[in-house]
Design a protein around this motif. Structure first.
Motif, PDB file in Angstrom:
ATOM      1  N   UNK A 113      -4.578   4.463 -13.385  1.00  0.00           N
ATOM      2  CA  UNK A 113      -5.139   5.221 -11.718  1.00  0.00           C
ATOM      3  C   UNK A 113      -4.397   6.559 -11.708  1.00  0.00           C
ATOM      4  N   UNK A 114      -4.445   7.444 -11.590  1.00  0.00           N
ATOM      5  CA  UNK A 114      -3.287   8.772 -11.269  1.00  0.00           C
ATOM      6  C   UNK A 114      -4.086   9.018  -9.607  1.00  0.00           C
ATOM      7  N   UNK A 161       0.763  -1.411  -0.085  1.00  0.00           N
ATOM      8  CA  UNK A 161       0.199  -0.125   0.327  1.00  0.00           C
ATOM      9  C   UNK A 161       0.653   1.206   0.351  1.00  0.00           C
ATOM     10  N   UNK A 162       2.518   1.303   0.826  1.00  0.00           N
ATOM     11  CA  UNK A 162       2.769   2.315   0.996  1.00  0.00           C
ATOM     12  C   UNK A 162       3.614   2.590  -0.687  1.00  0.00           C
ATOM     13  N   UNK A 163       3.692   1.651  -1.106  1.00  0.00           N
ATOM     14  CA  UNK A 163       4.243   1.482  -2.375  1.00  0.00           C
ATOM     15  C   UNK A 163       3.284   2.274  -3.150  1.00  0.00           C
ATOM     16  N   UNK A 164       2.418   1.394  -3.337  1.00  0.00           N
ATOM     17  CA  UNK A 164       1.200   1.933  -4.611  1.00  0.00           C
ATOM     18  C   UNK A 164       1.121   3.575  -4.195  1.00  0.00           C
ATOM     19  N   UNK A 165       0.726   4.525  -3.173  1.00  0.00           N
ATOM     20  CA  UNK A 165       0.540   5.433  -2.690  1.00  0.00           C
ATOM     21  C   UNK A 165       2.513   6.097  -3.525  1.00  0.00           C
ATOM     22  N   UNK A 166       3.506   5.774  -2.370  1.00  0.00           N
ATOM     23  CA  UNK A 166       3.935   6.781  -3.186  1.00  0.00           C
ATOM     24  C   UNK A 166       4.309   6.513  -4.599  1.00  0.00           C
ATOM     25  N   UNK A 167       3.891   5.728  -5.488  1.00  0.00           N
ATOM     26  CA  UNK A 167       4.524   5.940  -6.485  1.00  0.00           C
ATOM     27  C   UNK A 167       3.586   6.745  -7.381  1.00  0.00           C
ATOM     28  N   UNK A 168       2.343   7.027  -6.635  1.00  0.00           N
ATOM     29  CA  UNK A 168       1.187   7.232  -7.402  1.00  0.00           C
ATOM     30  C   UNK A 168       1.173   9.346  -6.891  1.00  0.00           C
ATOM     31  N   UNK A 169       1.470   9.458  -6.086  1.00  0.00           N
ATOM     32  CA  UNK A 169       2.127  10.461  -5.565  1.00  0.00           C
ATOM     33  C   UNK A 169       3.874  11.600  -5.976  1.00  0.00           C
TER      34      UNK A 169
END
Length: 159
Positions: free
Chosen positions: A155-156, A92-100
């Motif tokens: 996704x964005x 979850x953290x890695x997904x959020x970081x990539x999107x951010x």
């Protein structure tokens, strides 16, 4: 030059001629060390190169990203929403970081999978489950809806 000329650590070679050293530096070597070398001197030179390159990397990479009240500390791997800590799994953290890191850009499923899992052979359902749980945790802390789906593309970060 025994294949070391382009390395970031000092090449270790028995070639001590000035021309060999000049070729080493001209092809990108940061330092040059001739055999037999003092092991302590070799370690000191490697440490000096690592200090220089680590400092450059840290200066170029942001350590925190803040978007719409969501603060992501990339070094500490922590997330807060309006100063409220949010516990996330590694994925979850890695997904959020990539999107951010790409807030206005739409990332495809393939790009997200590649950046988070690397060479992975699962199905898209795993990505959907992780994104759903990520959204739940961020919104439960009072944050915006993250990982907004762009139909048929990816996704964005936010809408």
């Amino acid at each position: 030059m025994e294949g070391c000329a382009s390395a970031r650590v000092p090449p270790l070679t028995s070639r001590a001629d000035d021309i060999d050293q000049l070729i080493g530096f001209s092809t990108g070597a940061d330092d040059y060390l001739v055999k037999p070398a003092n092991p302590r001197l070799l370690l000191a030179r490697v440490a000096a190169v690592l200090r220089r390159t680590d400092g450059r990397r840290r200066a170029q990479e942001p350590t925190q990203v803040t978007l719409d009240g969501v603060r992501i500390d990339l070094e500490r791997r922590s997330v807060t929403v309006n100063d409220t800590p949010v516990d996330l799994t590694r994925i979850q953290f890695d997904l959020l970081a990539v999107l951010a890191e790409n807030p206005q850009r739409v990332l495809t499923r393939g790009q997200l999978v590649e950046r988070v899992w690397g060479d992975w052979f699962g199905d898209d359902h795993h990505l959907d489950v992780h994104l759903s749980r990520l959204r739940q945790r961020i919104s439960a802390a009072g944050g915006p809806r993250v990982a907004h789906a762009v139909r048929g593309v990816g996704f964005r970060f936010v809408d």
